[in-house]
Design a protein around this motif. Sequence first.
Motif, PDB file in Angstrom:
ATOM      1  N   UNK A  51       6.584  -6.068   3.221  1.00 60.77           N
ATOM      2  CA  UNK A  51       5.667  -7.139   2.801  1.00 60.77           C
ATOM      3  C   UNK A  51       4.290  -6.597   2.421  1.00 60.77           C
ATOM      4  N   UNK A  52       4.211  -5.351   2.005  1.00 58.54           N
ATOM      5  CA  UNK A  52       2.921  -4.800   1.596  1.00 58.54           C
ATOM      6  C   UNK A  52       2.408  -5.444   0.320  1.00 58.54           C
ATOM      7  N   UNK A  53       3.302  -5.825  -0.575  1.00 51.74           N
ATOM      8  CA  UNK A  53       2.889  -6.348  -1.880  1.00 51.74           C
ATOM      9  C   UNK A  53       2.140  -7.664  -1.772  1.00 51.74           C
ATOM     10  N   UNK A  54       2.299  -8.370  -0.669  1.00 52.40           N
ATOM     11  CA  UNK A  54       1.538  -9.605  -0.469  1.00 52.40           C
ATOM     12  C   UNK A  54       0.047  -9.303  -0.367  1.00 52.40           C
ATOM     13  N   UNK A  55      -0.284  -8.069   0.009  1.00 52.22           N
ATOM     14  CA  UNK A  55      -1.679  -7.669   0.174  1.00 52.22           C
ATOM     15  C   UNK A  55      -2.151  -6.777  -0.972  1.00 52.22           C
ATOM     16  N   UNK A  56      -1.289  -5.842  -1.413  1.00 53.47           N
ATOM     17  CA  UNK A  56      -1.711  -4.817  -2.367  1.00 53.47           C
ATOM     18  C   UNK A  56      -1.148  -4.999  -3.773  1.00 53.47           C
ATOM     19  N   UNK A  57      -0.375  -6.033  -4.004  1.00 56.31           N
ATOM     20  CA  UNK A  57       0.130  -6.295  -5.343  1.00 56.31           C
ATOM     21  C   UNK A  57       1.251  -5.356  -5.753  1.00 56.31           C
ATOM     22  N   UNK A  58       1.370  -5.148  -7.062  1.00 53.60           N
ATOM     23  CA  UNK A  58       2.508  -4.387  -7.595  1.00 53.60           C
ATOM     24  C   UNK A  58       2.478  -2.918  -7.169  1.00 53.60           C
ATOM     25  N   UNK A  59       1.323  -2.432  -6.744  1.00 52.00           N
ATOM     26  CA  UNK A  59       1.219  -1.031  -6.305  1.00 52.00           C
ATOM     27  C   UNK A  59       2.294  -0.687  -5.279  1.00 52.00           C
ATOM     28  N   UNK A  60       2.578  -1.603  -4.369  1.00 55.77           N
ATOM     29  CA  UNK A  60       3.480  -1.307  -3.256  1.00 55.77           C
ATOM     30  C   UNK A  60       4.854  -1.948  -3.417  1.00 55.77           C
ATOM     31  N   UNK A  61       5.165  -2.448  -4.616  1.00 57.26           N
ATOM     32  CA  UNK A  61       6.444  -3.135  -4.812  1.00 57.26           C
ATOM     33  C   UNK A  61       7.633  -2.211  -4.554  1.00 57.26           C
ATOM     34  N   UNK A  62       7.573  -0.974  -5.040  1.00 57.23           N
ATOM     35  CA  UNK A  62       8.692  -0.052  -4.844  1.00 57.23           C
ATOM     36  C   UNK A  62       8.920   0.219  -3.359  1.00 57.23           C
ATOM     37  N   UNK A  63       7.835   0.317  -2.582  1.00 58.32           N
ATOM     38  CA  UNK A  63       7.976   0.533  -1.137  1.00 58.32           C
ATOM     39  C   UNK A  63       8.660  -0.661  -0.500  1.00 58.32           C
ATOM     40  N   UNK A  64       8.217  -1.864  -0.865  1.00 58.57           N
ATOM     41  CA  UNK A  64       8.805  -3.076  -0.297  1.00 58.57           C
ATOM     42  C   UNK A  64      10.285  -3.193  -0.642  1.00 58.57           C
ATOM     43  N   UNK A  65      10.636  -2.872  -1.872  1.00 61.68           N
ATOM     44  CA  UNK A  65      12.047  -2.951  -2.266  1.00 61.68           C
ATOM     45  C   UNK A  65      12.907  -2.044  -1.403  1.00 61.68           C
ATOM     46  N   UNK A  66      12.439  -0.827  -1.179  1.00 61.04           N
ATOM     47  CA  UNK A  66      13.218   0.118  -0.390  1.00 61.04           C
ATOM     48  C   UNK A  66      13.333  -0.350   1.061  1.00 61.04           C
ATOM     49  N   UNK A  67      12.237  -0.825   1.629  1.00 58.06           N
ATOM     50  CA  UNK A  67      12.275  -1.252   3.016  1.00 58.06           C
ATOM     51  C   UNK A  67      13.137  -2.495   3.191  1.00 58.06           C
ATOM     52  N   UNK A  68      13.168  -3.368   2.186  1.00 57.33           N
ATOM     53  CA  UNK A  68      14.063  -4.533   2.265  1.00 57.33           C
ATOM     54  C   UNK A  68      15.517  -4.079   2.207  1.00 57.33           C
ATOM     55  N   UNK A  69      15.792  -3.058   1.390  1.00 65.06           N
ATOM     56  CA  UNK A  69      17.177  -2.573   1.312  1.00 65.06           C
ATOM     57  C   UNK A  69      17.596  -1.923   2.635  1.00 65.06           C
ATOM     58  N   UNK A  70      16.707  -1.167   3.238  1.00 67.03           N
ATOM     59  CA  UNK A  70      17.006  -0.606   4.554  1.00 67.03           C
ATOM     60  C   UNK A  70      17.178  -1.719   5.607  1.00 67.03           C
ATOM     61  N   UNK A  71      16.397  -2.775   5.454  1.00 70.30           N
ATOM     62  CA  UNK A  71      16.364  -3.886   6.416  1.00 70.30           C
ATOM     63  C   UNK A  71      16.007  -3.382   7.813  1.00 70.30           C
ATOM     64  N   UNK A  72      14.990  -2.549   7.855  1.00 71.56           N
ATOM     65  CA  UNK A  72      14.495  -2.029   9.125  1.00 71.56           C
ATOM     66  C   UNK A  72      14.087  -3.170  10.051  1.00 71.56           C
ATOM     67  N   UNK A  73      13.403  -4.147   9.488  1.00 71.24           N
ATOM     68  CA  UNK A  73      12.888  -5.223  10.344  1.00 71.24           C
ATOM     69  C   UNK A  73      14.015  -6.109  10.856  1.00 71.24           C
ATOM     70  N   UNK A  74      15.029  -6.343  10.026  1.00 72.55           N
ATOM     71  CA  UNK A  74      16.174  -7.117  10.489  1.00 72.55           C
ATOM     72  C   UNK A  74      16.880  -6.426  11.645  1.00 72.55           C
ATOM     73  N   UNK A  75      17.036  -5.108  11.541  1.00 64.33           N
ATOM     74  CA  UNK A  75      17.658  -4.352  12.630  1.00 64.33           C
ATOM     75  C   UNK A  75      16.788  -4.389  13.883  1.00 64.33           C
ATOM     76  N   UNK A  76      15.459  -4.404  13.706  1.00 66.34           N
ATOM     77  CA  UNK A  76      14.550  -4.470  14.852  1.00 66.34           C
ATOM     78  C   UNK A  76      14.679  -5.819  15.556  1.00 66.34           C
ATOM     79  N   UNK A  77      14.731  -6.897  14.764  1.00 62.20           N
ATOM     80  CA  UNK A  77      14.896  -8.226  15.367  1.00 62.20           C
ATOM     81  C   UNK A  77      16.190  -8.305  16.177  1.00 62.20           C
TER      82      UNK A  77
END
Length: 826
Positions: A96-122
């Motif tokens: 969810x970095x792009x909510x703060x930093x815009x398109x700069x961090x979109x590629x990072x967000x896409x990768x982290x969503x694919x990993x679903x690190x946060x879903x596994x943490x929950x």
Amino acid sequence: MAQVFKWLIRIAGALVALAVLAVLGLYFLLSRSLPDYDKTLEIAGLNDSVEIVRDNADVPHIFGQTEEDVFQALGYAHAQDRLWQMTILRRTAQGRLSEVFGVRSLAIDKLMRRFDIYGAARASVRWQDPATRAALDAYARGVNARLAEINDSALGRGAPEMFLFNAPIAPWVAADSVAIIKLMAVQMSSHLQTEVLRARLTTVLEDPARVEDILPDAPGSGIAALPKYASFFAPGALPRLAGGGAPAAQDPLSPIRPPALAGASNAFAAAPSRSAAGGTLLANDPHLGLTAPSIWYLARLELSSGGVIGATIPGVPLVLSGRSDTLGWGITSAYLDDQDVHIEELNPDDPEQYRTPDGFARFETRRTIILIKDSAPVTLTLRRTENGPVLPGSQFDLADVTPAGHVASLSWTALSPRDTTMSAGIDLMRAGSIEAALAAGEKFVAPAQVLTVVSADRIAMKMVGAMPRRHAEHDTEGRMPSRGWIAHNRWQGRLPYSANPEFIDPPGGILGNTNNKIVDRPFPLHVSHHWGDTQRIHRWQKLMQGREVHTRDSFIEAQQDIVSFTARSLLPLIGADLWFTGESAAEGTPLRLRQRALALLADWNGEMNEHRPEPLIYAAWLRALGKRLFQDELGPLADAFTHTDPVFVERVFRDIDGASAWCDVKQSTPVETCTDIARLALDDALVWITERYGTALESLRWGDAHQAVQDHPVLGSVPGLRYFVNIRQSTGGGDHTLQRGRTSGTGPDPFQNVHAAGYRGVYDFADPGSSVFIISTGQSGHFLSRYYDDLAQLWRRGEYIPMSLDPELARAGAVGVTVLLPKKGD
């Protein structure tokens, strides 16, 4: 005319006054978020009063009646000093970095969503034991108490960055802390990239044996305890590699690190028989990317089992490296092969299906929406196979190793939804014996670590983390991507904890790990084909065996050692036919410059001293040598090798298994020798040095090139602000010294120190009160705080601060005492 001049003076004065008022107003707003350490505050959720005593280095010493209250106070203290850092770590894990930093961090967000690190943490939260769940909930209440205080008292949004990047901060929950631990696994894992790189090499190197040169296995048997003192890819199956160009610049916000900058560390211990004072010794310095503020935060907690002090990560209620009255522990990156890339075959009649051992199956599919500041949201379709999440070809160069009609998926222990690493950490802090500490390690899942533990009279070391169970007939042994539909290429579960390498009370009385190979076992019990160190371990062995008994100071000396075994071993090899040969050359000629450089290196002892010229000449030569050897054979793929592997150089110059073939430039008519390439590379290095620093070689300083770059990940590139938020320091050490200062390897400043020991601790159980520790910046993440960089100069000079569990010492030098009380009516 006089009247006009008078009005100009008035206007200029008014503008100056407005500027002063603007600066004062800005300072007032930003300083509102500076924490007050001397106060009494009522907060919800406490059972009884808690004291947070800040010593003169701003280290919080937390005293409470219950463990839950202590963890709640730690959450409050973390949020006081590092709220921005915590929120960015959480947003990174959430994608969810792009909510703060815009398109700069979109590629990072896409990768982290694919990993679903946060879903596994929950999902992992419910697998924690009751005591850990209580600690996580209490910690979250402490963070939220600080958020409530910021809102109620208008405390400048909690951090200066919030004024520039205003975004709501959601309440902290237990899953946030679990996610940050998983995020550490993202930062420290590199086997995915290494697998893909090895596969790419097989497509460009005509002789497969040359792959073993450039990506060599760590030589020799495993080292941990010292002795007593005295084809999967068929030709044409893959797309042609894309054209060259240097790798894209690494975004400071990205948790993904190139393999050369993956996690590293040192830890070593001495038993009483090898200690001058008769007690055990332990030194630990984990290596991660340098940043301002440091990823580490010092804290002392008073638990029911006693006091615990050491290094924490803001957002996580754990002392990851530290000590209690009875036990000390340290961690190093294990380099366990915990990632496997699988190539999945698509159903040619239905691209929503992929092949499994039992026929075609449908992808598990769901959609997720990424919100982007100042741009339209992006909807991402996530696909998952039985092996793990599907990754696009645009990530990690996967397109270069994925045949048409296939996709790549990833198996990785860090993606486990039953990750009990947090519970392991809580158990470790409470452990009162070696046996209890090692038993706690069974709950570790990811990131895999080598845990070094000492009690008052014993030492032990064990790898902790889930070891994937691979089939003995695995196609690639995990070295390269494998066919995901073949049953024996799939993970077969987890190996028992007893299979993790373990060393307890060795006869020689010394244990240690520098990310080196610790065992030499055949596949599939091999632990890893790819280790993080083949060099520092040699210098460590010499220092440990160089004296019969050790002291706290000798362990500090080893931790700070800047002598490069690599330089000592490689220079006689690559310069063997260059030293003291040829006729004298005229001053000002390239030949004369080369002779001067060789003369300096001939008298050098390999010490990477920041004030000396030789380290810079050596480092530039080794880098230029790598370029000369790589470019001809690899073409565009040469850009993937930002650092020259010393084992590769040794294989080439010793002609091991015909490796000297790398020296001949295929595209030239003459047959070049390794001496030719060494000479040309030295000339290349000297051209670069003279263009950058001039021809006065004797006046060069390694520290000018090897500056520790501790930059703010967001504000560090903002003109004007960067001078306030970035911390730059001249440092010694290098890529292969025990005081490791890993260089960037890219860009106009390839020798900047970007990856080092952000935390150092030395624990002495002959006199526990004399133990010491340090972090590389300061405790505060607020750049207006005097604690933002107050420890940085101590760290640079190799100094430490006391690591005492004595509450009276903390109170004697306290810069503030915060008393937290249960909220009335709560």
